[in-house]
Design a protein around this motif. Structure first.
Motif, PDB file in Angstrom:
ATOM      1  N   ARG A   1     -22.516  -7.257  51.492  1.00 36.74           N
ATOM      2  CA  ARG A   1     -22.084  -8.558  50.988  1.00 36.74           C
ATOM      3  C   ARG A   1     -22.724  -8.705  49.305  1.00 36.74           C
ATOM      4  O   ARG A   1     -21.750  -9.430  48.577  1.00 36.74           O
ATOM      5  N   ILE A   2     -23.498  -7.996  48.946  1.00 34.10           N
ATOM      6  CA  ILE A   2     -23.865  -8.024  47.487  1.00 34.10           C
ATOM      7  C   ILE A   2     -22.656  -7.481  46.590  1.00 34.10           C
ATOM      8  O   ILE A   2     -22.070  -7.648  45.515  1.00 34.10           O
ATOM      9  N   ALA A   3     -22.343  -6.380  47.233  1.00 32.98           N
ATOM     10  CA  ALA A   3     -21.229  -5.433  46.484  1.00 32.98           C
ATOM     11  C   ALA A   3     -20.005  -6.319  46.748  1.00 32.98           C
ATOM     12  O   ALA A   3     -19.108  -6.392  45.532  1.00 32.98           O
ATOM     13  N   ARG A   4     -19.541  -7.258  47.839  1.00 38.77           N
ATOM     14  CA  ARG A   4     -18.285  -7.685  47.749  1.00 38.77           C
ATOM     15  C   ARG A   4     -18.474  -8.845  46.441  1.00 38.77           C
ATOM     16  O   ARG A   4     -17.520  -9.100  46.011  1.00 38.77           O
ATOM     17  N   LYS A   5     -19.613  -9.624  46.451  1.00 38.23           N
ATOM     18  CA  LYS A   5     -19.845 -10.567  45.401  1.00 38.23           C
ATOM     19  C   LYS A   5     -19.250  -9.845  44.082  1.00 38.23           C
ATOM     20  O   LYS A   5     -19.015 -10.493  42.992  1.00 38.23           O
ATOM     21  N   ALA A   6     -19.987  -8.546  43.831  1.00 44.77           N
ATOM     22  CA  ALA A   6     -19.950  -8.076  42.432  1.00 44.77           C
ATOM     23  C   ALA A   6     -18.188  -7.649  42.453  1.00 44.77           C
ATOM     24  O   ALA A   6     -17.854  -7.887  41.324  1.00 44.77           O
ATOM     25  N   CYS A   7     -17.769  -7.232  43.513  1.00 44.24           N
ATOM     26  CA  CYS A   7     -16.290  -7.078  43.211  1.00 44.24           C
ATOM     27  C   CYS A   7     -15.484  -8.328  43.123  1.00 44.24           C
ATOM     28  O   CYS A   7     -14.676  -8.288  42.023  1.00 44.24           O
ATOM     29  N   GLU A   8     -15.822  -9.491  43.613  1.00 43.49           N
ATOM     30  CA  GLU A   8     -15.091 -10.557  43.295  1.00 43.49           C
ATOM     31  C   GLU A   8     -15.353 -11.086  41.787  1.00 43.49           C
ATOM     32  O   GLU A   8     -14.489 -11.543  41.177  1.00 43.49           O
ATOM     33  N   LEU A   9     -16.578 -10.875  41.288  1.00 43.60           N
ATOM     34  CA  LEU A   9     -16.988 -11.209  39.989  1.00 43.60           C
ATOM     35  C   LEU A   9     -16.040 -10.478  39.025  1.00 43.60           C
ATOM     36  O   LEU A   9     -15.675 -10.717  37.949  1.00 43.60           O
ATOM     37  N   SER A  10     -15.908  -9.068  39.206  1.00 40.13           N
ATOM     38  CA  SER A  10     -15.377  -8.057  38.535  1.00 40.13           C
ATOM     39  C   SER A  10     -13.978  -8.617  38.582  1.00 40.13           C
ATOM     40  O   SER A  10     -13.301  -8.385  37.320  1.00 40.13           O
ATOM     41  N   ALA A  11     -13.311  -8.999  39.427  1.00 42.92           N
ATOM     42  CA  ALA A  11     -11.953  -9.552  39.603  1.00 42.92           C
ATOM     43  C   ALA A  11     -11.800 -10.774  38.712  1.00 42.92           C
ATOM     44  O   ALA A  11     -10.827 -10.958  37.930  1.00 42.92           O
ATOM     45  N   ASP A  12     -12.824 -11.715  38.959  1.00 42.71           N
ATOM     46  CA  ASP A  12     -12.658 -13.211  38.206  1.00 42.71           C
ATOM     47  C   ASP A  12     -12.827 -12.668  36.761  1.00 42.71           C
ATOM     48  O   ASP A  12     -12.147 -13.648  35.849  1.00 42.71           O
ATOM     49  N   ARG A  13     -13.536 -11.634  36.496  1.00 42.16           N
ATOM     50  CA  ARG A  13     -13.648 -11.375  34.782  1.00 42.16           C
ATOM     51  C   ARG A  13     -12.493 -10.621  34.467  1.00 42.16           C
ATOM     52  O   ARG A  13     -12.728 -10.087  33.134  1.00 42.16           O
ATOM     53  N   GLY A  14     -11.597 -10.380  35.027  1.00 42.34           N
ATOM     54  CA  GLY A  14     -10.097  -9.602  34.668  1.00 42.34           C
ATOM     55  C   GLY A  14     -10.675  -8.023  34.726  1.00 42.34           C
ATOM     56  O   GLY A  14      -9.875  -7.352  33.873  1.00 42.34           O
ATOM     57  N   PHE A  15     -11.552  -7.517  35.501  1.00 42.42           N
ATOM     58  CA  PHE A  15     -11.551  -6.003  35.510  1.00 42.42           C
ATOM     59  C   PHE A  15     -11.821  -5.435  34.178  1.00 42.42           C
ATOM     60  O   PHE A  15     -11.065  -4.394  33.883  1.00 42.42           O
ATOM     61  N   ARG A  16     -12.642  -5.925  33.312  1.00 41.18           N
ATOM     62  CA  ARG A  16     -12.725  -5.635  31.963  1.00 41.18           C
ATOM     63  C   ARG A  16     -13.256  -4.079  31.912  1.00 41.18           C
ATOM     64  O   ARG A  16     -12.773  -3.317  30.799  1.00 41.18           O
ATOM     65  N   LYS A  17     -14.158  -3.775  32.668  1.00 45.06           N
ATOM     66  CA  LYS A  17     -14.980  -2.334  32.750  1.00 45.06           C
ATOM     67  C   LYS A  17     -15.196  -2.015  34.309  1.00 45.06           C
ATOM     68  O   LYS A  17     -15.283  -3.039  35.120  1.00 45.06           O
ATOM     69  N   PRO A  18     -15.314  -0.613  34.310  1.00 41.67           N
ATOM     70  CA  PRO A  18     -15.675  -0.515  35.993  1.00 41.67           C
ATOM     71  C   PRO A  18     -16.829  -1.105  36.282  1.00 41.67           C
ATOM     72  O   PRO A  18     -17.799  -1.387  35.357  1.00 41.67           O
ATOM     73  N   LEU A  19     -16.997  -1.439  37.608  1.00 38.92           N
ATOM     74  CA  LEU A  19     -18.049  -1.860  38.050  1.00 38.92           C
ATOM     75  C   LEU A  19     -19.175  -0.814  38.148  1.00 38.92           C
ATOM     76  O   LEU A  19     -18.908   0.332  38.596  1.00 38.92           O
ATOM     77  N   VAL A  20     -20.382  -1.347  37.635  1.00 37.53           N
ATOM     78  CA  VAL A  20     -21.337  -0.151  37.723  1.00 37.53           C
ATOM     79  C   VAL A  20     -22.405  -0.391  38.622  1.00 37.53           C
ATOM     80  O   VAL A  20     -22.787  -1.383  39.047  1.00 37.53           O
ATOM     81  N   ILE A  21     -22.830   0.849  39.480  1.00 36.43           N
ATOM     82  CA  ILE A  21     -23.371   0.667  40.674  1.00 36.43           C
ATOM     83  C   ILE A  21     -24.864   1.202  40.433  1.00 36.43           C
ATOM     84  O   ILE A  21     -24.769   2.550  40.321  1.00 36.43           O
ATOM     85  N   GLY A  22     -25.906   0.427  40.045  1.00 37.09           N
ATOM     86  CA  GLY A  22     -27.125   0.870  39.715  1.00 37.09           C
ATOM     87  C   GLY A  22     -27.982   1.425  40.776  1.00 37.09           C
ATOM     88  O   GLY A  22     -28.115   0.592  41.631  1.00 37.09           O
ATOM     89  N   ASN A  23     -28.495   2.683  40.898  1.00 35.32           N
ATOM     90  CA  ASN A  23     -29.289   3.163  42.011  1.00 35.32           C
ATOM     91  C   ASN A  23     -30.179   4.436  41.408  1.00 35.32           C
ATOM     92  O   ASN A  23     -30.231   4.749  40.436  1.00 35.32           O
ATOM     93  N   LYS A  24     -31.045   4.610  42.600  1.00 31.89           N
ATOM     94  CA  LYS A  24     -31.731   5.784  42.436  1.00 31.89           C
ATOM     95  C   LYS A  24     -31.875   6.830  43.744  1.00 31.89           C
ATOM     96  O   LYS A  24     -32.562   6.940  44.201  1.00 31.89           O
TER      97      LYS A  24
END
Ligand code: IPM
Ligand code: MG
Length: 324
Positions: A138-161
């Motif tokens: 669900r958080i990834a989906r939210k991030a994808c929606e935001l990325s789309a709303d903002r016009g896919f300006r840059k790749p979505l970055v998945i911060g992890n360890k």
């Protein structure tokens, strides 16, 4: 429309009235109610946030919140975490903007190291880091929606360890699958290297999605890019509720001095307006914040000598002018 306002403690009491004035200007017909919670309530009633307070929040369309001080009690559980859990505010959205960059940190807000499953011992203490597929999806989906709303300006970055934490393998892989399913271009980065790179090259980033504690640390670090924590707003969004608060805390060291920067709180109010579809109004607020800073009327943390009220008044006057 019902809006609950909760100043809380410390500088929350100084910055929220300024933000509320801006909010009431743009939403004069909303039904405002105040909720009193925090340290003082804990001292008087032994409870910092009651079930009635939670119900009052649930009865509102949106909540504007200041900050709360944590009482010196080892059994005390953070009010903020309680609210985020009870209202299931799973997405913590923390925009970081400057001249050459516009980043949105999307922090998972209900699990990870904040699971609350922990034990304090003398020799060994543990906190269980819980990552679920559902929570990550669900958080990834939210991030994808935001990325789309903002016009896919840059790749979505998945911060992890995921090189060290098994729990982050599930997080990373679920985010990748979700991004693929949404057709969003992505990049995975280790959170430590990512944090440094964001500070060095903020213009390379757009939406960053990460787990709870990593998002907490990353968003504070990003304060460096914008002139400090006094500048950063946030939205905590769930399926049903929406809660807006500055990223900063109650700042007991400067509370009562009248010098707290109200920008984070005003920007949080602007995020509420955007949540209600009032994008243009949010833009006017942003423009007036910047104008006021450029004119030199701002609080000491930004190099000025104005108090919270004077800075807030300057922003408010600009809003009135921009509108007339
Ligand atoms: C934040 C704060 C909170 C958190 C604390 C006060 C519980 O640091 O909102 O970033 O860790 O989430
Ligand atoms: Mg924090």
């Amino acid at each position: 429309m019902k809006i609950a306002v909760c100043e809380g403690d410390g500088i929350g009491r100084e910055v929220i009235p300024v933000a509320k004035k801006v909010l009431m200007h743009f939403l004069p017909d909303a039904d405002y109610s105040d909720i009193f919670l925090g340290y003082e309530k804990w001292e008087k009633e032994g409870c910092a946030c009651t079930e009635d307070d939670i119900s009052a929040m649930k009865g509102s369309d949106a909540i504007l919140f200041g900050a709360v001080t944590t009482p010196p009690d080892p059994d005390y559980k953070s009010i903020l975490l309680k609210i985020r859990h009870e209202l299931d505010l799973y997405a913590n959205l923390r925009p970081v903007r400057g001249g050459s960059f516009d980043i949105m940190v999307v922090r998972e807000n209900t699990e990870g190291l904040y699971s609350g499953i922990e034990e304090l011992g003398d020799e060994r203490s543990t906190t269980l880091r819980v990552v679920t597929r559902k929570g990550s999806e669900r958080i990834a989906r939210k991030a994808c929606e935001l990325s789309a709303d903002r016009g896919f300006r840059k790749p979505l970055v998945i911060g992890n360890k995921a090189n060290v934490l098994k729990s982050d393998i599930l997080f990373r892989d679920t985010c990748i699958k979700t991004a693929d399913a949404c057709g969003v271009l992505y990049k995975t980065m280790f959170i430590d290297a990512l944090t440094l790179d964001v500070l060095m090259h903020p213009e390379r980033y757009d939406v960053i999605v990460t787990t709870n504690m990593f998002g907490d640390i990353l968003s504070d670090a990003c304060g460096y890019l914008t002139g400090g924590l006094g500048m950063l707003p946030s939205a905590n969004i769930g399926e049903k509720y929406a809660f807006f608060e500055p990223v900063h805390g109650s700042a007991p060291d400067i509370a009562g001095k009248g010098i707290a920067n109200p920008v984070a709180a005003i920007r949080s109010a602007a995020m509420m307006l955007e949540h209600f579809g009032m994008k243009r109004e949010a833009e006017i607020i942003e423009e007036c914040i910047l104008r006021s800073i450029i004119s030199g009327v701002c609080t000491p943390d930004l190099g000025g000598s104005a108090g919270t009220g004077e800075f807030g008044d300057r922003i408010f006057e600009c809003i009135l002018k921009r509108e007339s």
